[in-house]
Design an enzyme around this catalytic site. Structure first.
Site, PDB file in Angstrom:
ATOM      1  N   TYR A 114      -1.336 -13.434   0.897  1.00 18.84           N
ATOM      2  CA  TYR A 114      -2.028 -13.271   2.167  1.00 18.84           C
ATOM      3  C   TYR A 114      -3.523 -13.102   1.884  1.00 18.84           C
ATOM      4  O   TYR A 114      -3.901 -12.449   0.917  1.00 18.84           O
ATOM      5  CB  TYR A 114      -1.458 -12.047   2.901  1.00 18.84           C
ATOM      6  CG  TYR A 114      -1.932 -11.980   4.314  1.00 18.84           C
ATOM      7  CD1 TYR A 114      -1.487 -12.912   5.248  1.00 18.84           C
ATOM      8  CD2 TYR A 114      -2.834 -11.018   4.725  1.00 18.84           C
ATOM      9  CE1 TYR A 114      -1.939 -12.871   6.554  1.00 18.84           C
ATOM     10  CE2 TYR A 114      -3.290 -10.972   6.034  1.00 18.84           C
ATOM     11  CZ  TYR A 114      -2.840 -11.905   6.940  1.00 18.84           C
ATOM     12  OH  TYR A 114      -3.289 -11.870   8.229  1.00 18.84           O
ATOM     13  N   ASP A 187       5.279  -8.526  -1.814  1.00 19.74           N
ATOM     14  CA  ASP A 187       5.136  -8.738  -0.378  1.00 19.74           C
ATOM     15  C   ASP A 187       6.316  -9.613   0.056  1.00 19.74           C
ATOM     16  O   ASP A 187       6.412 -10.783  -0.310  1.00 19.74           O
ATOM     17  CB  ASP A 187       3.788  -9.421  -0.085  1.00 19.74           C
ATOM     18  CG  ASP A 187       3.508  -9.542   1.412  1.00 19.74           C
ATOM     19  OD1 ASP A 187       4.469  -9.670   2.196  1.00 19.74           O
ATOM     20  OD2 ASP A 187       2.323  -9.533   1.798  1.00 19.74           O
ATOM     21  N   LYS A 212       5.711  -9.495  11.696  1.00 21.18           N
ATOM     22  CA  LYS A 212       6.369 -10.795  11.578  1.00 21.18           C
ATOM     23  C   LYS A 212       7.870 -10.670  11.886  1.00 21.18           C
ATOM     24  O   LYS A 212       8.224 -10.302  12.979  1.00 21.18           O
ATOM     25  CB  LYS A 212       6.093 -11.379  10.193  1.00 21.18           C
ATOM     26  CG  LYS A 212       4.619 -11.281   9.753  1.00 21.18           C
ATOM     27  CD  LYS A 212       3.681 -12.140  10.578  1.00 21.18           C
ATOM     28  CE  LYS A 212       2.203 -11.869  10.291  1.00 21.18           C
ATOM     29  NZ  LYS A 212       1.808 -11.939   8.894  1.00 21.18           N
TER      30      LYS A 212
HETATM   31  C1  PLP Z   1       0.751 -11.522   8.157  1.00 20.04           C
HETATM   32  C2  PLP Z   1       0.955 -11.172   6.747  1.00 20.04           C
HETATM   33  C3  PLP Z   1       0.389 -10.010   6.219  1.00 20.04           C
HETATM   34  C4  PLP Z   1      -0.523  -9.117   7.026  1.00 20.04           C
HETATM   35  O1  PLP Z   1       0.152  -8.435   8.014  1.00 20.04           O
HETATM   36  P1  PLP Z   1      -0.576  -7.899   9.349  1.00 20.04           P
HETATM   37  O2  PLP Z   1       0.537  -7.191  10.036  1.00 20.04           O
HETATM   38  O3  PLP Z   1      -1.112  -9.098  10.055  1.00 20.04           O
HETATM   39  O4  PLP Z   1      -1.670  -6.991   8.904  1.00 20.04           O
HETATM   40  C5  PLP Z   1       0.647  -9.690   4.898  1.00 20.04           C
HETATM   41  N1  PLP Z   1       1.402 -10.499   4.138  1.00 20.04           N
HETATM   42  C6  PLP Z   1       1.951 -11.634   4.605  1.00 20.04           C
HETATM   43  C7  PLP Z   1       2.758 -12.474   3.699  1.00 20.04           C
HETATM   44  C8  PLP Z   1       1.739 -12.010   5.918  1.00 20.04           C
HETATM   45  O5  PLP Z   1       2.258 -13.159   6.375  1.00 20.04           O
END
Ligand code: PLP
Length: 404
Positions: A114, A187, A212
């Site tokens: 990200y 992540d 997400k």
């Molecule tokens: C969207 C996303 C983030 C960041 O999350 P937010 O809730 O927008 O701060 C981190 N890692 C990945 C893989 C993402 O898709």
């Protein structure tokens, strides 16, 4: 951590439904309520309280009721001891790096992450706080081994990675990290705990953007870190309380509600995305499709090994077309919405242009612009039909449409 009623002895769907919920002691309601209070009653003698403690509900920045219910649910879903929930995925990422890293420590991080991870590690923490950082292709285990230094404290990966869908081997990387006394953080946003549970594969910390799939309805932001009590306590004490990226009780409640149907939604995302990926791959004007569920994907074998229930709902693809055609196609879509974010109920598409600052890190195929498509849970006929009509209207044809 309160006593858990639903641990790993239960299946993932049972855990998603029940973990973190209980009968409300005041009313007998079978759903825990939203507690909007930002302060909690003090004991008879508050003078020996640790005001920076995250243990007891004291003040909502130290941990409010709804935040704690959600933490319990997510720890159970990921198979970790404890969890800290914050205001966004980025708050969870920055909170992890802030708590774990001191100046002079070295971090290895994946070349596909990200964007905020790239900025935090490649531009901010190194120049402002003297954290040493090395960007590595973490799908290449030898490259990771070669980048290890005596002061390596953390390896941070994202798999599948945003936006190229690169896959890294969690188990092997956990072994490499641990052999050298470092932690592995993963992540897991693209996979969600329904498809992939990094802690079971040896990772020390899992980070999720709750914005997400876990919330899944595109109406709340949140982030979480899951891991051992020791590490999570450290992140709570240092980052949650002092950086202050607290989630609101209402958002925690919304995400709690959304997470109940995570397994059901993920099944549909997995199924729909595989069909869309195969459909796109069959089109002569599509230049590439990156989806870990396709045999053509470089990381397919590793993905099959570590993604237990499916490959998620996100894919990227390119067109053999000019810049303007990309914009035309998105403008003709009726079911799929042109917007950032991913993992919502609805399908979302974003055209990532040729000017991306990290393009040098992407495979050649991505250099002329590409789409990132988050395949939603709509009827598959409607998603593919929508793409089909938009391609046709934009003058793309010659397609041999596969049977579906
Ligand atoms: C969207 C996303 C983030 C960041 O999350 P937010 O809730 O927008 O701060 C981190 N890692 C990945 C893989 C993402 O898709």
């Amino acid at each position: 951590m309160p006593e858990r009623k639903y641990g790993n002895e239960f299946g993932i769907q049972t855990r998603a439904v029940h973990a973190g919920n209980d009968v409300d002691q005041d009313t007998g309601a079978i759903k825990r309520p939203i507690t909007m209070a930002n302060s909690y009653e003090l004991p008879y003698d508050p003078t020996d309280l640790n005001w920076s403690s995250a243990g007891k509900a004291l003040y909502t920045r130290n941990g409010g009721a709804n935040q704690q219910y959600l933490q319990e649910k997510l720890a159970v879903l990921e198979g970790g001891e404890d969890c800290v929930v914050l205001a966004s995925g980025v708050a969870a990422l920055s909170g992890t790096f802030f708590a774990l890293l001191n100046s002079g420590d070295h971090v290895i991080f994946a070349d596909v992450t990200y964007i905020a991870v790239y900025r935090l590690l490649n531009e901010l923490l190194n120049t402002k706080y003297g954290v040493e950082t090395t960007l590595v292709d973490t799908s290449d285990l030898e490259a990771v081994k070669a980048a290890i230094k005596p002061n390596t404290k953390l390896i941070h990966i994202e798999t599948p990675g945003n936006p190229t869908l690169k896959v890294s081997d969690i188990k092997e990387l956990a072994n490499i990290a641990h052999e050298h006394g470092a932690y592995l953080s993963v992540d897991n946003t693209f996979a969600s705990p329904y498809n992939q549970r990094p802690i079971e594969l040896g990772a020390d910390l899992v980070i999720e953007s709750l914005t997400k799939y876990i919330n899944g309805h595109g109406d709340a932001m949140g982030g979480a870190v899951i891991g051992s009590t020791k590490l999570i306590e450290q992140i709570k004490a240092q980052s949650m309380i002092n950086l202050g990226g607290t989630i609101s009780p209402f958002n925690a409640w919304l995400i709690m509600r959304g997470a109940v149907t995570l397994p059901l939604r993920m099944k549909q995302h997995n199924e729909n995305a595989l069909k869309v990926a195969r459909y796109l791959e069959s089109l002569p004007f599509v230049s590439f499709v990156a989806y870990p569920g396709l045999k053509s994907h470089k990381g397919h074998e590793i993905a099959k090994k570590q993604m237990i229930n499916g490959f998620g709902g996100v894919l990227s693809f390119g067109l053999k077309a000019d810049h303007d055609t990309y914009n035309k196609v998105t403008s003709y879509l009726k079911v799929i919405t042109s917007a950032v974010s991913l993992g919502h109920d609805e399908s979302l598409i974003v055209f990532l242009g040729e000017e991306d600052e990290r393009q040098y890190l992407y495979p050649e195929a991505f250099h002329n612009g590409f789409y990132r498509l988050s395949v939603g849970i709509e009827d598959i006929e409607d998603i593919i039909g929508d793409l089909e009509q938009a391609f046709e209207k934009a003058g793309l044809n010659g397609s041999e449409i596969i049977k579906r």
